[in-house]
Design an enzyme around this catalytic site. Sequence first.
Site: not given
Length: 272
Positions: A2-3
């Site tokens: 997850p960014e």
Amino acid sequence: MPELPEVETILRALAPALTGRRIERVELFSPKMRTPLAPLREELPGRTILAVRRRARYIVAKLDNGHGLVMHFGMTGVVRVESPEVPRRKHEHVFLYLDNGLVFRFECARRFSVLEVQPLNANDDPPVFLSFGPEPLEDGFSPDYLYTRSRGVKQAVKPFLMDNGVVTGIGNIYATETLFAARVSPLKQASRLTRPACRRIVENARRVLQEAIRQGGTTIADFRHVDGTEGQFAVNLQIYGKAGCPCPVCGNLLKAAKQGGRTTVYCPHCQR
DNA sequence: CAACCGCCCTGGGAGC
DNA sequence: TGCTCCCAGGGCGGTT
């Protein structure tokens, strides 16, 4: 992994599911992820969640006692809000039982995630936020800012962009894609960025991140939405994970390099 | 103090 | 088929 777009996607599902809910009971299945989990048993029962927001790759659930439940999803963190009937998955470490009968569940195969109660300051920020730079989708992340901030920086531009103190939420995937679109070599020293290059980086970072949010984030292997479905942005990736393949712009072969232990992909012909 | 390195952790894929 | 090795990598603590 997850960014920012993935965490924003999580937030949009999590905020309505948690806001206003009281946490009745905590059940733990592991002693720790990145930090010990045992304190949650004392800190959470009886607390009501007043609001949920995102900053960088963190989500903070503001509690009714001035503290915040701080979440970070590491590489493999997945959260769900669902019925207690669903059997526990192998890597689910925490269940928070809510006052509407549903359960907030935190899964993380590699246990790089954080779920921790921390004090909040007057801006509702936990201490870790104090060192953060601007959000990439807000006005503070301007070409002028990036140009000024990069003066005298000996670091290469890619680790510079991935530094939360410079701009938050940009990890390996979106740094790689942004620099390709901006036609800037990831190996270039940050201090040597020109004003036009800074403008291209800011514009393309915004465009790539916005489009990824619109597509519900990128699922490479582990990322899942709160409802278990996958993000659709992976089909839009131009060069991430494609070393040795032809450049989608010029057809020359994409190269791989190591920067700070991370793999960087770039086109030596298009990116200068 | 900026910059860099190693560590945390496990699943999955490559190679033999 | 099954074993071993390596890689994925954000954040942080330690070192230079």
